[in-house]
Design an enzyme around this catalytic site. Sequence first.
Site, PDB file in Angstrom:
ATOM      1  N   LYS A  22      -2.637  -3.221 -16.806  1.00  0.00           N
ATOM      2  CA  LYS A  22      -2.351  -4.015 -18.012  1.00  0.00           C
ATOM      3  C   LYS A  22      -2.650  -3.205 -19.280  1.00  0.00           C
ATOM      4  CE  LYS A  22      -5.419  -6.968 -20.009  1.00  0.00           C
ATOM      5  NZ  LYS A  22      -5.541  -6.821 -21.467  1.00  0.00           N
ATOM      6  N   ASN A  23      -3.809  -2.557 -19.306  1.00  0.00           N
ATOM      7  CA  ASN A  23      -4.194  -1.872 -20.544  1.00  0.00           C
ATOM      8  C   ASN A  23      -3.426  -0.576 -20.783  1.00  0.00           C
ATOM      9  OD1 ASN A  23      -5.884  -3.934 -21.137  1.00  0.00           O
ATOM     10  ND2 ASN A  23      -7.786  -2.844 -20.675  1.00  0.00           N
ATOM     11  N   CYS A 117      -9.771 -11.416 -25.800  1.00  0.00           N
ATOM     12  CA  CYS A 117     -10.968 -12.146 -25.384  1.00  0.00           C
ATOM     13  C   CYS A 117     -12.005 -12.164 -26.495  1.00  0.00           C
ATOM     14  CB  CYS A 117     -11.588 -11.472 -24.159  1.00  0.00           C
ATOM     15  SG  CYS A 117     -10.567 -11.602 -22.699  1.00  0.00           S
ATOM     16  N   ARG A 122     -14.876  -7.348 -32.724  1.00  0.00           N
ATOM     17  CA  ARG A 122     -13.639  -6.576 -32.580  1.00  0.00           C
ATOM     18  C   ARG A 122     -12.975  -6.232 -33.926  1.00  0.00           C
ATOM     19  NH1 ARG A 122     -10.706  -8.412 -26.985  1.00  0.00           N
ATOM     20  NH2 ARG A 122     -10.457  -6.173 -26.787  1.00  0.00           N
ATOM     21  N   ASP A 307     -15.067  -3.494 -18.825  1.00  0.00           N
ATOM     22  CA  ASP A 307     -14.188  -4.478 -18.182  1.00  0.00           C
ATOM     23  C   ASP A 307     -14.591  -4.790 -16.733  1.00  0.00           C
ATOM     24  OD1 ASP A 307     -12.803  -4.634 -20.509  1.00  0.00           O
ATOM     25  OD2 ASP A 307     -10.913  -3.828 -19.761  1.00  0.00           O
ATOM     26  N   ARG A 399      -3.810 -13.691 -17.458  1.00  0.00           N
ATOM     27  CA  ARG A 399      -3.448 -12.766 -18.541  1.00  0.00           C
ATOM     28  C   ARG A 399      -3.413 -11.314 -18.053  1.00  0.00           C
ATOM     29  NH1 ARG A 399      -7.522 -12.686 -22.794  1.00  0.00           N
ATOM     30  NH2 ARG A 399      -6.298 -10.860 -23.226  1.00  0.00           N
TER      31      ARG A 399
HETATM   32  C1  UD1 Z   1      -9.558  -1.956 -25.031  1.00  0.00           C
HETATM   33  C2  UD1 Z   1      -9.117  -2.796 -23.854  1.00  0.00           C
HETATM   34  C3  UD1 Z   1     -10.255  -3.669 -23.361  1.00  0.00           C
HETATM   35  C4  UD1 Z   1     -11.484  -2.833 -23.085  1.00  0.00           C
HETATM   36  C5  UD1 Z   1     -11.813  -1.935 -24.264  1.00  0.00           C
HETATM   37  C6  UD1 Z   1     -12.947  -0.950 -23.981  1.00  0.00           C
HETATM   38  C7  UD1 Z   1      -6.739  -3.169 -24.286  1.00  0.00           C
HETATM   39  C8  UD1 Z   1      -5.684  -4.145 -24.648  1.00  0.00           C
HETATM   40  N1  UD1 Z   1      -8.006  -3.647 -24.267  1.00  0.00           N
HETATM   41  O1  UD1 Z   1      -9.879  -2.867 -26.080  1.00  0.00           O
HETATM   42  O2  UD1 Z   1      -9.847  -4.325 -22.184  1.00  0.00           O
HETATM   43  O3  UD1 Z   1     -12.578  -3.688 -22.840  1.00  0.00           O
HETATM   44  O4  UD1 Z   1     -10.667  -1.169 -24.648  1.00  0.00           O
HETATM   45  O5  UD1 Z   1     -12.682  -0.200 -22.851  1.00  0.00           O
HETATM   46  O6  UD1 Z   1      -6.497  -2.019 -23.970  1.00  0.00           O
HETATM   47  N2  UD1 Z   1     -14.510  -1.050 -32.674  1.00  0.00           N
HETATM   48  C9  UD1 Z   1     -14.867  -0.972 -34.002  1.00  0.00           C
HETATM   49  N3  UD1 Z   1     -13.878  -0.701 -34.908  1.00  0.00           N
HETATM   50  C10 UD1 Z   1     -12.596  -0.480 -34.561  1.00  0.00           C
HETATM   51  C11 UD1 Z   1     -12.243  -0.554 -33.191  1.00  0.00           C
HETATM   52  C12 UD1 Z   1     -13.216  -0.843 -32.262  1.00  0.00           C
HETATM   53  O7  UD1 Z   1     -16.024  -1.170 -34.356  1.00  0.00           O
HETATM   54  O8  UD1 Z   1     -11.764  -0.230 -35.447  1.00  0.00           O
HETATM   55  C13 UD1 Z   1     -15.547  -1.393 -31.666  1.00  0.00           C
HETATM   56  C14 UD1 Z   1     -15.236  -2.730 -30.966  1.00  0.00           C
HETATM   57  O9  UD1 Z   1     -15.684  -3.824 -31.724  1.00  0.00           O
HETATM   58  C15 UD1 Z   1     -15.985  -2.563 -29.669  1.00  0.00           C
HETATM   59  C16 UD1 Z   1     -15.841  -1.068 -29.374  1.00  0.00           C
HETATM   60  O10 UD1 Z   1     -15.491  -0.445 -30.604  1.00  0.00           O
HETATM   61  O11 UD1 Z   1     -17.334  -2.883 -29.854  1.00  0.00           O
HETATM   62  C17 UD1 Z   1     -14.759  -0.759 -28.341  1.00  0.00           C
HETATM   63  O12 UD1 Z   1     -13.513  -1.250 -28.765  1.00  0.00           O
HETATM   64  P1  UD1 Z   1     -12.136  -0.575 -28.367  1.00  0.00           P
HETATM   65  O13 UD1 Z   1     -12.394   0.632 -27.517  1.00  0.00           O
HETATM   66  O14 UD1 Z   1     -11.332  -0.402 -29.591  1.00  0.00           O
HETATM   67  O15 UD1 Z   1     -11.505  -1.692 -27.473  1.00  0.00           O
HETATM   68  P2  UD1 Z   1     -10.074  -2.348 -27.571  1.00  0.00           P
HETATM   69  O16 UD1 Z   1      -9.042  -1.315 -27.869  1.00  0.00           O
HETATM   70  O17 UD1 Z   1     -10.159  -3.576 -28.432  1.00  0.00           O
END
Ligand code: UD1
Length: 430
Positions: A22-23, A117, A122, A307, A399
């Site tokens: 999915k990701n 989620c 985020r 995850d 999902r």
């Molecule tokens: C993706 C995955 C999710 C997985 C996560 C971490 C998808 C659709 N989702 O989510 O399933 O759990 O990677 O492996 O691919 N952060 C910031 N600022 C930003 C971006 C992120 O502070 O601009 C923080 C987030 O709040 C979180 C951490 O970084 O605490 C990791 O987030 P990120 O790696 O960006 O996860 P996602 O891309 O949202």
Amino acid sequence: MESFVVKGGKKLSGKVQISGAKNAVMPIITACAMVGGEVILHNVPDSIDPLTLLDVMKKLGMKIKQLSPGTWSLSSNGDLKSVVEGAQTEKIRGSQTLLGAILARKGEVTLQALGGCRIGARPIDLHVKGLKALGAEVEMVKGSVFAKVSGRLKGANIFLDFPSVGATENILLAASTAEGQTIIENAAAEPEIEDLAKFLRLCGAKISGDGTKTIQIEGVESLKGTHHSIIPDRIETGTFMIGAVMAGGDVLIEQALPSTVDSLIFKLQEAGVIVRIENHTSIRIRNTSRPKAINIKTLPYPGFPTDLQPQTTAMCSIADGVSVISESVFESRFGAVPELVRMGAEIQAEGHSVIVKGVEKLQGTEVIAPDLRGAVALVLAGLCAEGTTKVVGAHHADRGYEKFEMKLKAIGADIERGAENQTNQHSEEQ
Ligand code: UD1
């Protein structure tokens, strides 16, 4: 609302086939907006998030056609809308890479909402910083994100304060057709990033270093159509591995990419489980007793995946001994814990960690799925619990998992999907 009804105590045995990730498919679908010509994607999982995103792409003006199960054709002549409506994306996080993709193709984009989620704040500050470094003007107003650039985006050196998966993907997309070179330092190294980079290379992008902390992108003028097969889902793989441990039995997990679940393999071996890699693409899990307690700390890849943390917490709740589970990626990802406690687990929260004192048996009861991975963690708990467990909120699992309960049923689980007619007090709290 639909639920999973699980009668515990059945051992699992047989083979289960892993679907596409999915990701990985989510950013690749969004990347198709940047491509001139037809893209054929294979191994697309039949789960709700990718299907919703395909619908979003259609509404933006792309031609989308399912050619056969798991195979989709996506094409556009570039005449796409640049406003992504909130109603379409408020439930799926994977729409976040529409930001980089549509900005690169159209020179402007409005993303009205970002879903996913509820596992922490985020924020998207790192996405915004990265796109600004490439020359875009970015503004955030009341939950909407607007980005635009006059002319072409320009390559830049970008350092990410945290190796965010989504930010790395957005920058990778936007930089692929920017003018000149981009270097992303402290980039995310997840296998899904490598799959996205592989796809973009097939479309003509010049990317190297993906899968490491430093990614180089030499911008090209445009991207062309291609064929690509999505990598196996490492989180689905890990979920079935943990399920086989908790229920006990002998399960062969096929069409997987074992190297992407190394951190889990090591931890399961530490817990006393027999794990074998067969034919490079299958993982065999054999277990006849309670796993031993283990400590885990979630980290960016190749560290232990966040995850798989809820599923592992569920496993530790029946382990022999005391486990400490530390969540360092998201601030509030222990939504399944109160539900596991309702099933008899002994779990205590300590800041960003939980201390899990393993019990011999969990007791089946009605529990509420808090989110995607929490939902499957509760189903796995139901597999080894005494009596019947009803996990309300099957839609969370749908999902990100293709035919979840059918795959479990095929290896011996006693699980059914039930419709929830009455809303009781417990489910109203959601
Ligand atoms: C993706 C995955 C999710 C997985 C996560 C971490 C998808 C659709 N989702 O989510 O399933 O759990 O990677 O492996 O691919 N952060 C910031 N600022 C930003 C971006 C992120 O502070 O601009 C923080 C987030 O709040 C979180 C951490 O970084 O605490 C990791 O987030 P990120 O790696 O960006 O996860 P996602 O891309 O949202």
